[in-house]
Write a protein that holds these residues in place. Structure first.
Motif, short mmCIF file in Angstrom:
data_model
loop_
_atom_site.label_atom_id
_atom_site.label_comp_id
_atom_site.label_asym_id
_atom_site.label_seq_id
_atom_site.Cartn_x
_atom_site.Cartn_y
_atom_site.Cartn_z
N GLY A 44 0.81 -1.22 0.00
CA GLY A 44 0.00 0.00 0.00
C GLY A 44 0.84 1.25 0.00
O GLY A 44 0.67 2.13 -0.87
N VAL A 45 1.77 1.37 0.96
CA VAL A 45 2.63 2.54 1.00
C VAL A 45 3.52 2.57 -0.25
O VAL A 45 3.75 3.64 -0.83
N GLY A 46 4.00 1.40 -0.68
CA GLY A 46 4.83 1.36 -1.88
C GLY A 46 4.11 1.87 -3.11
O GLY A 46 4.69 2.61 -3.91
N ALA A 47 2.85 1.50 -3.27
CA ALA A 47 2.09 1.96 -4.44
C ALA A 47 1.92 3.48 -4.42
O ALA A 47 2.07 4.14 -5.46
N SER A 208 10.83 4.21 6.16
CA SER A 208 9.69 4.43 7.06
C SER A 208 8.80 3.19 7.11
O SER A 208 8.40 2.76 8.19
N ALA A 209 8.50 2.61 5.94
CA ALA A 209 7.51 1.53 5.90
C ALA A 209 8.07 0.21 5.38
O ALA A 209 7.33 -0.76 5.32
N ALA A 210 9.33 0.17 5.03
CA ALA A 210 9.85 -1.07 4.41
C ALA A 210 11.10 -1.56 5.12
O ALA A 210 11.04 -2.39 6.03
N MET A 211 12.26 -1.04 4.75
CA MET A 211 13.51 -1.63 5.23
C MET A 211 13.62 -1.57 6.76
O MET A 211 13.93 -2.59 7.41
N VAL A 212 13.37 -0.41 7.36
CA VAL A 212 13.49 -0.34 8.81
C VAL A 212 12.36 -1.09 9.51
O VAL A 212 12.52 -1.59 10.63
N ALA A 213 11.21 -1.20 8.84
CA ALA A 213 10.12 -1.99 9.42
C ALA A 213 10.44 -3.48 9.40
O ALA A 213 9.91 -4.24 10.22
N PRO A 292 2.84 4.76 7.59
CA PRO A 292 2.25 5.66 6.59
C PRO A 292 2.39 7.13 6.96
O PRO A 292 2.59 7.98 6.08
N CYS A 293 2.30 7.43 8.25
CA CYS A 293 2.45 8.83 8.69
C CYS A 293 3.85 9.33 8.41
O CYS A 293 4.04 10.45 7.90
N ALA A 329 -1.15 19.04 5.10
CA ALA A 329 -0.85 17.61 4.99
C ALA A 329 0.20 17.20 6.00
O ALA A 329 0.08 16.15 6.65
N SER A 330 1.24 18.01 6.16
CA SER A 330 2.28 17.67 7.14
C SER A 330 1.73 17.74 8.56
O SER A 330 2.15 16.96 9.42
N ALA A 331 0.79 18.66 8.82
CA ALA A 331 0.20 18.76 10.15
C ALA A 331 -0.60 17.50 10.49
O ALA A 331 -0.54 16.99 11.61
N VAL A 332 -1.35 16.99 9.52
CA VAL A 332 -2.14 15.78 9.76
C VAL A 332 -1.22 14.59 10.04
O VAL A 332 -1.43 13.83 10.99
N ALA A 333 -0.18 14.43 9.20
CA ALA A 333 0.75 13.32 9.40
C ALA A 333 1.52 13.46 10.70
O ALA A 333 1.72 12.49 11.44
N ALA A 334 1.95 14.69 11.02
CA ALA A 334 2.70 14.91 12.25
C ALA A 334 1.83 14.68 13.47
O ALA A 334 2.28 14.15 14.49
#
Length: 391
Positions: A44-47, A208-213, A292-293, A329-334
């Motif tokens: 999902g994040v990759g797409a 964020s969502a792949a290698m470190v996860a 995702p955030c 957008a950055s405020a929502v993610a943060a």
């Protein structure tokens, strides 16, 4: 407990195909809830990142003076990494886990060093390759030790046998080292900030969502082996808190956008490591919310850099006036990213409700880590979007 959560769907397994019968190898996959969650996260994040890179890469390649056709190579590497991640989270064989780990190491080297004319990119890619490759070899040593101990590399069979005969401490330490290297946890953390030399889509996805996860996933997948080993889990707990503190403090003083996000990633995956070490069922949910955030924050940082040409917090300000959509957008993610530690999204399954069992020092560390996560997130948003615009 985390072990029960990881294997609550253990019966849902695909057929097993022999791969190397004389070595006890088999092509075996799992379809349990943990694998499904991480596969959905990787895909999902990759797409979304691949879609973002369709707009980002032409501009990036033009800035680097490279032909537009290089975008095809970039997208191919991103898709290959996505496939390697799905393989990693679905295989149920210890040696195939090592193969998948090495695939992510090799492809990440190519992605981090994608700007091959940039000495910083080449150096960062080499550092990532050496460090994560070396820890993968240590993981391989642990997998071989378990194979020799139990006479099989099949993960379900190993866990079944480990219920009566706990895994050796040396093997568990080797497995943990491999996972910690992937997740950029202390003392292997220093490769991640350097890897920010990669193009923004690479940082957003891999870091964020792949290698470190992947490192945290390995510890969750293998938790039934770690559960009886109190000393090893205590070590992971200490490393997790140390990563939380060090990453948070560095995020409070770093200036480049992506370095702030890199240090905060170290801190927040340290939090995930603490959750795993405490046996919390909240670890998969935490990663599913955080990844995702954090990817969104990387993407907005890349967009700000492309629009303004600035890469540091000290160079921008007041973006809520000049770029209100990106600021929002950055405020929502943060706002979403640090909520897990200090606002209880995990409904009692986080660090703070469980830390007292580990002692007052860990409780204090949990409180400090939660406060620091809020502090560096507020600093990131206010320095870029709040305050006064800088010329």
């Amino acid at each position: 407990r985390a072990g029960a959560l990881v294997h609550e769907c253990a019966g849902a397994r695909a057929p097993r195909a022999p791969l190397g019968p004389t070595w006890g190898l088999s092509l075996e996959f799992t379809r349990d809830g943990l694998s499904g969650l991480y596969a959905a996260l990787a895909l999902g994040v990759g797409a979304l990142v691949v879609l973002y890179s369709r707009a980002y890469m032409p501009h990036h390649l033009a800035e680097e003076g490279r032909p537009a056709r290089d975008e095809v190579r970039f997208q191919g590497l991103m898709l290959a990494f996505m496939a390697a991640m799905v393989l990693l989270v679905t295989v149920d064989d210890l040696l195939l886990l090592f193969v998948a780990l090495d695939l992510t190491t090799i492809i990440s080297y190519l992605l981090i060093g994608f700007d091959r004319e940039d000495p910083e990119s080449r150096a960062a890619a080499l550092l990532s390759l050496v460090l994560t490759g070396a820890t993968s070899v240590v993981f391989f040593a642990g997998a071989m030790a378990l194979g020799l101990q139990y006479g099989t590399f099949s993960l379900p069979r190993v866990m079944e046998l480990a219920a009566n005969s706990p895994a050796s401490t040396g093997a568990l330490v080797c497995l943990a080292v491999g996972a910690l290297g992937k997740s950029a946890q202390v003392p292997f953390h220093f490769w991640l900030p350097r890897a920010m030399a990669a193009p923004t889509p690479v940082s957003s996805y891999l870091h964020s969502a792949a290698m470190v996860a992947a490192g945290v996933f390995l510890l969750q997948r293998l938790y039934p082996l770690f559960a009886p080993a109190t000393e090893v889990r205590d070590g992971l707990l200490a490393i997790g808190f140390l990563s939380m503190g060090m990453g948070s403090l560095l995020a409070l003083v770093a200036d480049p956008f992506k370095r702030v996000l890199a240090y905060s990633t170290i801190a927040q995956y340290g939090y995930a490591l603490v959750l795993v070490a405490l046996g919390s069922e909240g670890a998969p949910l935490y990663v599913a919310i955080h990844a995702p955030c954090k990817a969104a924050l990387f993407l907005t940082a890349g967009a700000v850099t492309q629009v303004t040409g600035k890469k540091k917090l000290s160079e921008v300000g007041g973006l809520r006036h000049s770029l209100p959509v990106l600021a929002a957008a950055s405020a929502v993610a943060a706002r979403a990213s640090p909520r897990c530690p200090h606002r209880g999204l995990l409904q009692g399954r986080g660090v703070l409700p469980r830390a007292p069992r580990a002692g007052p020092a860990f409780m204090a560390a949990g409180l400090v880590g939660a406060g620091l996560s809020l502090a560096y997130t507020l600093r990131l948003w206010w320095a870029s979007s709040g305050g006064r615009a800088r010329p």
